[in-house]
Design a protein around this motif. Sequence first.
Motif, PDB file in Angstrom:
ATOM      1  N   LEU A  98     -69.238 -51.298 108.896  1.00  0.00           N
ATOM      2  CA  LEU A  98     -68.374 -52.187 108.118  1.00  0.00           C
ATOM      3  C   LEU A  98     -66.915 -52.107 108.564  1.00  0.00           C
ATOM      4  O   LEU A  98     -66.059 -52.774 108.005  1.00  0.00           O
ATOM      5  CB  LEU A  98     -68.470 -51.832 106.635  1.00  0.00           C
ATOM      6  N   ASP A  99     -66.657 -51.272 109.562  1.00  0.00           N
ATOM      7  CA  ASP A  99     -65.242 -51.082 109.923  1.00  0.00           C
ATOM      8  C   ASP A  99     -64.795 -51.959 111.093  1.00  0.00           C
ATOM      9  O   ASP A  99     -63.806 -51.684 111.753  1.00  0.00           O
ATOM     10  CB  ASP A  99     -64.951 -49.609 110.199  1.00  0.00           C
ATOM     11  N   VAL A 131     -73.625 -47.966 104.864  1.00  0.00           N
ATOM     12  CA  VAL A 131     -74.238 -48.153 103.553  1.00  0.00           C
ATOM     13  C   VAL A 131     -75.490 -47.300 103.515  1.00  0.00           C
ATOM     14  O   VAL A 131     -76.408 -47.473 104.313  1.00  0.00           O
ATOM     15  CB  VAL A 131     -74.592 -49.628 103.310  1.00  0.00           C
ATOM     16  N   PHE A 132     -75.497 -46.337 102.601  1.00  0.00           N
ATOM     17  CA  PHE A 132     -76.631 -45.427 102.503  1.00  0.00           C
ATOM     18  C   PHE A 132     -77.684 -45.983 101.554  1.00  0.00           C
ATOM     19  O   PHE A 132     -77.349 -46.697 100.603  1.00  0.00           O
ATOM     20  CB  PHE A 132     -76.150 -44.049 102.010  1.00  0.00           C
ATOM     21  N   LEU A 133     -78.940 -45.633 101.831  1.00  0.00           N
ATOM     22  CA  LEU A 133     -80.016 -46.115 100.952  1.00  0.00           C
ATOM     23  C   LEU A 133     -79.819 -45.628  99.512  1.00  0.00           C
ATOM     24  O   LEU A 133     -80.201 -46.301  98.574  1.00  0.00           O
ATOM     25  CB  LEU A 133     -81.392 -45.668 101.479  1.00  0.00           C
ATOM     26  N   ILE A 140     -71.938 -49.848  96.898  1.00  0.00           N
ATOM     27  CA  ILE A 140     -72.214 -50.846  97.936  1.00  0.00           C
ATOM     28  C   ILE A 140     -71.211 -51.997  97.837  1.00  0.00           C
ATOM     29  O   ILE A 140     -70.622 -52.422  98.834  1.00  0.00           O
ATOM     30  CB  ILE A 140     -73.667 -51.376  97.839  1.00  0.00           C
ATOM     31  N   ARG A 141     -70.994 -52.486  96.597  1.00  0.00           N
ATOM     32  CA  ARG A 141     -70.020 -53.579  96.437  1.00  0.00           C
ATOM     33  C   ARG A 141     -68.658 -53.185  96.965  1.00  0.00           C
ATOM     34  O   ARG A 141     -68.013 -53.948  97.686  1.00  0.00           O
ATOM     35  CB  ARG A 141     -69.893 -53.953  94.941  1.00  0.00           C
ATOM     36  N   LYS A 142     -68.243 -51.973  96.624  1.00  0.00           N
ATOM     37  CA  LYS A 142     -66.919 -51.520  97.036  1.00  0.00           C
ATOM     38  C   LYS A 142     -66.822 -51.440  98.562  1.00  0.00           C
ATOM     39  O   LYS A 142     -65.859 -51.941  99.154  1.00  0.00           O
ATOM     40  CB  LYS A 142     -66.635 -50.146  96.412  1.00  0.00           C
ATOM     41  N   LYS A 143     -67.835 -50.861  99.178  1.00  0.00           N
ATOM     42  CA  LYS A 143     -67.800 -50.719 100.632  1.00  0.00           C
ATOM     43  C   LYS A 143     -67.787 -52.083 101.326  1.00  0.00           C
ATOM     44  O   LYS A 143     -67.036 -52.304 102.268  1.00  0.00           O
ATOM     45  CB  LYS A 143     -69.018 -49.917 101.132  1.00  0.00           C
ATOM     46  N   VAL A 144     -68.642 -52.987 100.845  1.00  0.00           N
ATOM     47  CA  VAL A 144     -68.740 -54.295 101.501  1.00  0.00           C
ATOM     48  C   VAL A 144     -67.451 -55.103 101.299  1.00  0.00           C
ATOM     49  O   VAL A 144     -66.958 -55.738 102.228  1.00  0.00           O
ATOM     50  CB  VAL A 144     -69.983 -55.073 101.012  1.00  0.00           C
ATOM     51  N   LEU A 186     -73.223 -60.838 100.587  1.00  0.00           N
ATOM     52  CA  LEU A 186     -73.764 -59.750 101.402  1.00  0.00           C
ATOM     53  C   LEU A 186     -74.012 -58.509 100.544  1.00  0.00           C
ATOM     54  O   LEU A 186     -75.065 -57.874 100.630  1.00  0.00           O
ATOM     55  CB  LEU A 186     -72.790 -59.429 102.548  1.00  0.00           C
ATOM     56  N   ALA A 187     -73.049 -58.177  99.698  1.00  0.00           N
ATOM     57  CA  ALA A 187     -73.186 -56.992  98.840  1.00  0.00           C
ATOM     58  C   ALA A 187     -74.406 -57.144  97.935  1.00  0.00           C
ATOM     59  O   ALA A 187     -75.233 -56.228  97.836  1.00  0.00           O
ATOM     60  CB  ALA A 187     -71.919 -56.783  98.020  1.00  0.00           C
ATOM     61  N   GLU A 188     -74.538 -58.318  97.297  1.00  0.00           N
ATOM     62  CA  GLU A 188     -75.667 -58.502  96.365  1.00  0.00           C
ATOM     63  C   GLU A 188     -77.000 -58.448  97.111  1.00  0.00           C
ATOM     64  O   GLU A 188     -77.966 -57.873  96.625  1.00  0.00           O
ATOM     65  CB  GLU A 188     -75.533 -59.829  95.594  1.00  0.00           C
ATOM     66  N   ASP A 189     -77.056 -59.045  98.283  1.00  0.00           N
ATOM     67  CA  ASP A 189     -78.311 -59.021  99.043  1.00  0.00           C
ATOM     68  C   ASP A 189     -78.632 -57.620  99.561  1.00  0.00           C
ATOM     69  O   ASP A 189     -79.797 -57.230  99.623  1.00  0.00           O
ATOM     70  CB  ASP A 189     -78.252 -60.030 100.197  1.00  0.00           C
ATOM     71  N   MET A 190     -77.613 -56.877  99.905  1.00  0.00           N
ATOM     72  CA  MET A 190     -77.833 -55.485 100.322  1.00  0.00           C
ATOM     73  C   MET A 190     -78.350 -54.656  99.159  1.00  0.00           C
ATOM     74  O   MET A 190     -79.232 -53.819  99.316  1.00  0.00           O
ATOM     75  CB  MET A 190     -76.512 -54.866 100.795  1.00  0.00           C
ATOM     76  N   ILE A 191     -77.778 -54.900  98.002  1.00  0.00           N
ATOM     77  CA  ILE A 191     -78.208 -54.168  96.802  1.00  0.00           C
ATOM     78  C   ILE A 191     -79.674 -54.465  96.516  1.00  0.00           C
ATOM     79  O   ILE A 191     -80.473 -53.559  96.273  1.00  0.00           O
ATOM     80  CB  ILE A 191     -77.306 -54.528  95.596  1.00  0.00           C
ATOM     81  N   ALA A 192     -80.030 -55.748  96.596  1.00  0.00           N
ATOM     82  CA  ALA A 192     -81.418 -56.123  96.330  1.00  0.00           C
ATOM     83  C   ALA A 192     -82.347 -55.514  97.386  1.00  0.00           C
ATOM     84  O   ALA A 192     -83.430 -55.018  97.074  1.00  0.00           O
ATOM     85  CB  ALA A 192     -81.555 -57.642  96.326  1.00  0.00           C
ATOM     86  N   TYR A 193     -81.885 -55.532  98.639  1.00  0.00           N
ATOM     87  CA  TYR A 193     -82.713 -55.000  99.722  1.00  0.00           C
ATOM     88  C   TYR A 193     -82.972 -53.504  99.559  1.00  0.00           C
ATOM     89  O   TYR A 193     -84.062 -53.003  99.837  1.00  0.00           O
ATOM     90  CB  TYR A 193     -82.024 -55.255 101.078  1.00  0.00           C
ATOM     91  N   THR A 194     -81.955 -52.785  99.124  1.00  0.00           N
ATOM     92  CA  THR A 194     -82.069 -51.320  99.059  1.00  0.00           C
ATOM     93  C   THR A 194     -82.606 -50.821  97.716  1.00  0.00           C
ATOM     94  O   THR A 194     -82.928 -49.643  97.585  1.00  0.00           O
ATOM     95  CB  THR A 194     -80.699 -50.651  99.331  1.00  0.00           C
TER      96      THR A 194
END
Length: 335
Positions: A192-193, A208-210, A217-221, A278-286
Amino acid sequence: MKHKDIVVSGIRPTGNLHLGNYFGAMKNFLKMQETNECNFFIADYHSLTTHPKPGDLQGNVKQVLVEYLAAGLDPEKATLYLQSDIPETAELYLFLNMNAYLGELQKVTTFKEKARKQPENVNAGLLTYPTLMAADIIIHRATKVPVGKDQEQHLEMTRTFARRFNRMYKVDYFPIPTAYNFGEQLVKIPGLDGSGKMGKSEGEGNAVFLVDDPKVIRKKVMRAVSDAGPTEMNQKKPEAIQNLFTLLEVVSKPDVVSYFDDQYNNCNIRYGDLKKQLAEDMIAYTEPFRERIKELDSNEEYLKKVMDMGAEKARASAQQTLRDCREIIGFRKIY
Ligand code: TRP
């Protein structure tokens, strides 16, 4: 039918699994466990080179076990075990060390790096890390080893040590293992950097860790590197932006990706919106991973069963090798 390859790979018990690990090494492992005889172990002997406290060691081992199981390693398909549950490894390590030379060990890149980074602790275990790794591999007479670039030199030494043993005793006992990689078929997960791949050494916010909870996750993204936006239609995406799209491709639906792609090409993209999505989809994915991690974490009984089962299988294979080696070397039969 072609007989199955014997695969061995060790996992260092350091840090949490992130999406980069998942789409890198982990997906490899998941594929391999379907078609080969896999031995995946937690390299806790190796971790002693850094002198962990007993409590920390146990905690790290459990965390790695839980996360790898949560990510899909299947103890019914692969042999999953702790390296230290197979003390035969230490015996084979001793044999191999008798034919491993100071000069070649000192030349190993990882050794030189470690010695530079921790001059106060350049122990013999660090120097002989490649012989221990060789023992891990050839103790199952493995033919294939999934390794990353950073481990290629170690694998080359494994091949040397296996050949040396065979030559020394005029036997054709150890197969010479080769690297195993689905490398080209895998998506490289960017961080993300703004540049390079996802990794934990690049700083906390990059990966982003599992186990990360949705808030994290939201904060990082939301803090991910982007730029001021395109100035021309259909402009090529700079690396930081391409990285966000690559991540989107991994966790989002295709129509979401093409929506933002169009927005970018028309110069009316809002990165804030893209990041939110992206954050929401990552959250759902993980999410399923987090759930399984939580479940496994509290199921000590199951974890013990997995470890016991793995130890039993791995030990049977290791003891057969040691039985043969001891005979080849000229020792008494004890196993
Ligand atoms: N050295 C590997 C790493 O740092 C871990 C490892 C130990 C390993 N023994 C192994 C990998 C045997 C493959 C095979 O990641």
